[in-house]
Each structure stands twice: as structure tokens, then as C-alpha cells.
Scaffold this motif. Structure first.
Motif, PDB file in Angstrom:
ATOM      1  N   MET A   1       0.844  -1.207   0.000  1.00 19.47           N
ATOM      2  CA  MET A   1       0.000   0.000   0.000  1.00 19.47           C
ATOM      3  C   MET A   1       0.872   1.248   0.000  1.00 19.47           C
ATOM      4  O   MET A   1       1.796   1.402   0.779  1.00 19.47           O
ATOM      5  N   SER A   2       0.567   2.128  -0.930  1.00 26.56           N
ATOM      6  CA  SER A   2       1.295   3.397  -0.972  1.00 26.56           C
ATOM      7  C   SER A   2       0.513   4.391  -0.128  1.00 26.56           C
ATOM      8  O   SER A   2      -0.703   4.442  -0.174  1.00 26.56           O
ATOM      9  N   PHE A   3       1.212   5.199   0.656  1.00 27.72           N
ATOM     10  CA  PHE A   3       0.508   6.041   1.609  1.00 27.72           C
ATOM     11  C   PHE A   3       0.202   7.418   1.070  1.00 27.72           C
ATOM     12  O   PHE A   3      -0.591   8.145   1.613  1.00 27.72           O
ATOM     13  N   PHE A   4       0.870   7.790  -0.022  1.00 26.93           N
ATOM     14  CA  PHE A   4       0.570   9.074  -0.636  1.00 26.93           C
ATOM     15  C   PHE A   4      -0.296   8.833  -1.871  1.00 26.93           C
ATOM     16  O   PHE A   4      -0.195   7.790  -2.504  1.00 26.93           O
ATOM     17  N   PRO A   5      -1.110   9.809  -2.230  1.00 30.08           N
ATOM     18  CA  PRO A   5      -1.905   9.690  -3.454  1.00 30.08           C
ATOM     19  C   PRO A   5      -0.981   9.490  -4.654  1.00 30.08           C
ATOM     20  O   PRO A   5       0.154   9.987  -4.655  1.00 30.08           O
ATOM     21  N   ALA A   6      -1.475   8.781  -5.679  1.00 27.38           N
ATOM     22  CA  ALA A   6      -0.645   8.425  -6.833  1.00 27.38           C
ATOM     23  C   ALA A   6       0.015   9.637  -7.485  1.00 27.38           C
ATOM     24  O   ALA A   6       1.205   9.596  -7.812  1.00 27.38           O
TER      25      ALA A   6
ATOM     26  N   THR B  65      -4.959  13.335  -0.077  1.00 30.35           N
ATOM     27  CA  THR B  65      -5.566  12.222  -0.805  1.00 30.35           C
ATOM     28  C   THR B  65      -6.118  12.720  -2.123  1.00 30.35           C
ATOM     29  O   THR B  65      -6.242  13.926  -2.337  1.00 30.35           O
ATOM     30  N   GLU B  66      -6.440  11.812  -3.032  1.00 33.77           N
ATOM     31  CA  GLU B  66      -7.011  12.230  -4.306  1.00 33.77           C
ATOM     32  C   GLU B  66      -8.533  12.191  -4.302  1.00 33.77           C
ATOM     33  O   GLU B  66      -9.169  12.926  -5.015  1.00 33.77           O
ATOM     34  N   GLY B  67      -9.109  11.310  -3.502  1.00 30.31           N
ATOM     35  CA  GLY B  67     -10.565  11.243  -3.431  1.00 30.31           C
ATOM     36  C   GLY B  67     -11.069  12.197  -2.363  1.00 30.31           C
ATOM     37  O   GLY B  67     -10.350  13.067  -1.884  1.00 30.31           O
ATOM     38  N   GLU B  68     -12.346  12.026  -1.988  1.00 28.33           N
ATOM     39  CA  GLU B  68     -12.883  12.906  -0.953  1.00 28.33           C
ATOM     40  C   GLU B  68     -12.426  12.410   0.422  1.00 28.33           C
ATOM     41  O   GLU B  68     -12.154  13.189   1.316  1.00 28.33           O
ATOM     42  N   ILE B  69     -12.362  11.068   0.554  1.00 29.12           N
ATOM     43  CA  ILE B  69     -11.949  10.457   1.811  1.00 29.12           C
ATOM     44  C   ILE B  69     -10.750   9.558   1.542  1.00 29.12           C
ATOM     45  O   ILE B  69     -10.737   8.814   0.560  1.00 29.12           O
ATOM     46  N   CYS B  70      -9.736   9.618   2.412  1.00 27.78           N
ATOM     47  CA  CYS B  70      -8.485   8.915   2.151  1.00 27.78           C
ATOM     48  C   CYS B  70      -8.638   7.401   2.367  1.00 27.78           C
ATOM     49  O   CYS B  70      -9.590   6.946   3.007  1.00 27.78           O
ATOM     50  N   PRO B  71      -7.716   6.607   1.829  1.00 24.18           N
ATOM     51  CA  PRO B  71      -7.824   5.137   1.949  1.00 24.18           C
ATOM     52  C   PRO B  71      -7.865   4.661   3.404  1.00 24.18           C
ATOM     53  O   PRO B  71      -8.559   3.690   3.709  1.00 24.18           O
ATOM     54  N   ILE B  72      -7.158   5.336   4.301  1.00 25.99           N
ATOM     55  CA  ILE B  72      -7.143   4.902   5.702  1.00 25.99           C
ATOM     56  C   ILE B  72      -8.511   5.148   6.347  1.00 25.99           C
ATOM     57  O   ILE B  72      -9.069   4.271   6.998  1.00 25.99           O
ATOM     58  N   CYS B  73      -9.060   6.338   6.145  1.00 28.79           N
ATOM     59  CA  CYS B  73     -10.364   6.651   6.736  1.00 28.79           C
ATOM     60  C   CYS B  73     -11.473   5.774   6.152  1.00 28.79           C
ATOM     61  O   CYS B  73     -12.460   5.492   6.819  1.00 28.79           O
TER      62      CYS B  73
END
Lengths: 199, 199
Positions: A1-6, B65-73
Motif C-alpha cells: 500500500m502506498s501512503f501518498f496519493p498516486a 488524498t485524491e478522493g474525498e476520503i483517504c484510503p485509511i479513513c
């Protein structure tokens, strides 16, 4: 899993691909650019595109310029009988800073380096020979760096220029002005003694 | 007289405006980018534009993040009862690298710093209070840096969180794993003794 946006990872990668920029510095730079106001970040991107599109090498001296011929080559106040040969565009800047030299330049864009597979055909050498053959050149000054590769390149060029029957000179070696004898290395000091001049 | 073409000078200026990049480094980087193949140089410019356009802060934790909500949340495998408060997005990366912590994060985007005119309103503090008030949070871990400003920020937040009647903790201080007592500074050593645990 990458932690920063692409897209952020991608920007970090780009910065990290620059010479002398490690992964941590690249992160720092990418975060900095992200935090810039929209228009400043876009201006940065634009500066890259623009420089890449506008900057070419001068048809005569091979220095970087935006037009076909650089300001130095097209100036009528420069002495056209002397060409100073340097390895990189930034060396032109260094010599111009001294306000002493008034001739033209020739930028090789590198030095001969068998280790890095840089041979004569990778440098702008035939352009130099062409100038010497066609123009009213009286002296060529070798101003490559005083290291092994710079020396070898200067030596190689001076041999190529022999048939043209012009003066080929090399920058003087010696102790730097304002420095201290104590800190001069042996090679420099020996060269300074060899090249001593009468007072 | 400027010795480089205007668009090159402009690119050098842009690189020189980055933190930790001096004039000489900026020159080196600009020359490097100019020497890149056309498509790579444009990809660099594109990476800046793209990152700037795509990357936003997560509506919940304020991480990038790139979306509205980040992958962790948005992950359903994370423990939603714990929030780890950090000052910068890169701190999330540091903690995630340990594969130990499984809760959520909250990124403040800075620390309180009267000297730099950073007050509570400049940080994402009200977003944190909102989360604590609305969500089923049981513990908030203060993971700001162990320096003066990080400490002050953690202290300030812990006071703000008091009324919510939740557990507020701070990362443990002590000697780094694998290091040597000889090299530990006094403050760290004192904290390590204070915080000693039974074996």
C-alpha cells in the motif's frame, strides 16, 4: 500500500530523479510545491515546458540561446578573432563574470571521457573545426576544467587544430588570487613555479 | 546583461525558490531538465500540474488524498476508536511504516508557533474536535514531534480534549532502540529513567 496519493507519489518520483536529490528531499520539495498557491505551481510547470521549448543551441558557438544565434555571437562589440573553448554553458557565465574576455566562445557540451563513453563525436567538435576553417579566427583558448578529462580534451583539440596554423593557448595554472600558499596543493604549486613570470 | 536565455533564467529562478536549493543547485537542475528528452521534461511539468489538481485533504482526517476520503479513513479494517494526531502528512507515512498502529489519523498541517505566527486557527484543530464530538472516539494519541513546538501543541490539544472525557496519550519518550546510552542526550536519558517500565 502506498501512503501518498498516486499523483503525489509521481511528483516525488520526478523530483527524486533529479541529480543530487534524494528521496527525502524529493518528498520535501513535492510537499512544498503542493502547498504553493495554484498559480505559482502552474507557473513552475510552465517554466519547464517553456524553457524546454524555447532554448536551443546557438548555430555558431553551441551555447544555449532562444534565438538562432546567441547574443554574444551576434554582438558587434566582440573580438571575432578569438574563440574560448569551454565544456559547459555555465562556464561561459563564469568567464563573462570577469568582464575581461571580449572574444567569442565555443561550448563543447561535455569533455572526452572514455569511462563514460563520451567520444569526440558526442561533443561539438566538428562545429569548432568548421568555425576555425571558415571564419577569421586567430587564436583558440582552451578553457576546459583543469582536471584529467578537461586536460585530455584540450590536448586532443589542440592536436586537431594544429593544421590550421593558428595560436592555440591554455588558461594559466597557478595559485588562486587571494589564497594562501599553505593551502595550495603540490600540483598547483609546482605549476605556479613552472609558469612563473618576471616582475 | 543576462548570460542565459530568459526562459532558462526563469526555470533557474523557479528551482532556486524551492527550499534548500541554492542558486548553483538550481542551475544544475535546470540544465539537467533541459537536457532531458522532450517527453520526460513535459512529464515533469505534467506531474506538477497533475499533483496540484488532484491532491486534496481528506474530509475526515485532513491527510493528503485524491478522493474525498483517504484510503485509511475509508478502510473497514482500521480501528475507528483511536485517532493518532500528527503535524504533517509525512508523519502518517512514518507511523504506517511500523505496521503496528491500526487506528485512524488526524493531520494538523503544522504546529503552534507564536514565532512563525501560527495560531490554533491555522491548524486543523476544529476538525479534530468535531471528530471527537461526533464519532465513537475513545483515545487520542498525540504524535507531534518531541520538540518545543510539538510539545506545546500536544499540551494545548490535550487541554481542549479534556471536556470530552476520552483518553489522551502521548508517544513514549526514551532511548531509541538499537542505539547506545553513551550517545543519548541528558534530556532523553532522564525521560527514559522517569518512564522506566517493570521487566
Amino acid at each position: 500500500m502506498s501512503f501518498f496519493p498516486a499523483s503525489l507519489e509521481n511528483l516525488i518520483d520526478k523530483f527524486a530523479s533529479l541529480p543530487g536529490i534524494g528521496r527525502k528531499s524529493a518528498q520535501r520539495l513535492a510537499f512544498y510545491v503542493l502547498a504553493l498557491p495554484e498559480e505559482e505551481a502552474l507557473a513552475f510547470a510552465g517554466a519547464i515546458t517553456e524553457a524546454k521549448r524555447q532554448v536551443h543551441t546557438c548555430r555558431i558557438c553551441q551555447n544555449l540561446t532562444e534565438g538562432e544565434i546567441c547574443p554574444i555571437c551576434s554582438s558587434d562589440r566582440r573580438d571575432r578573432s578569438t574563440i574560448c573553448v569551454v565544456s559547459e554553458p555555465k562556464d561561459v557565465l563564469s568567464i563573462e563574470r570577469g568582464h575581461e574576455y571580449n572574444g567569442l566562445y565555443h561550448v563543447l557540451h561535455g569533455v572526452l571521457s572514455p569511462m563514460a563513453h563520451v567520444g569526440p563525436d558526442d561533443l561539438r567538435i566538428k562545429e569548432l573545426l568548421h568555425r576555425v576553417a571558415e571564419d577569421e579566427v586567430e587564436e583558440v583558448i582552451m578553457a576546459t576544467n583543469p582536471d584529467t578529462e578537461g586536460e585530455a580534451t584540450a590536448m586532443y583539440l589542440s592536436r586537431l587544430l594544429k593544421p590550421f596554423n593558428i595560436k592555440v593557448t591554455r588558461l594559466a595554472y597557478g595559485i588562486p588570487v587571494g589564497s594562501n600558499l599553505e593551502f595550495a596543493d603540490d600540483a598547483t604549486l609546482n605549476r605556479a613555479i613552472e609558469g612563473r613570470t618576471e616582475m
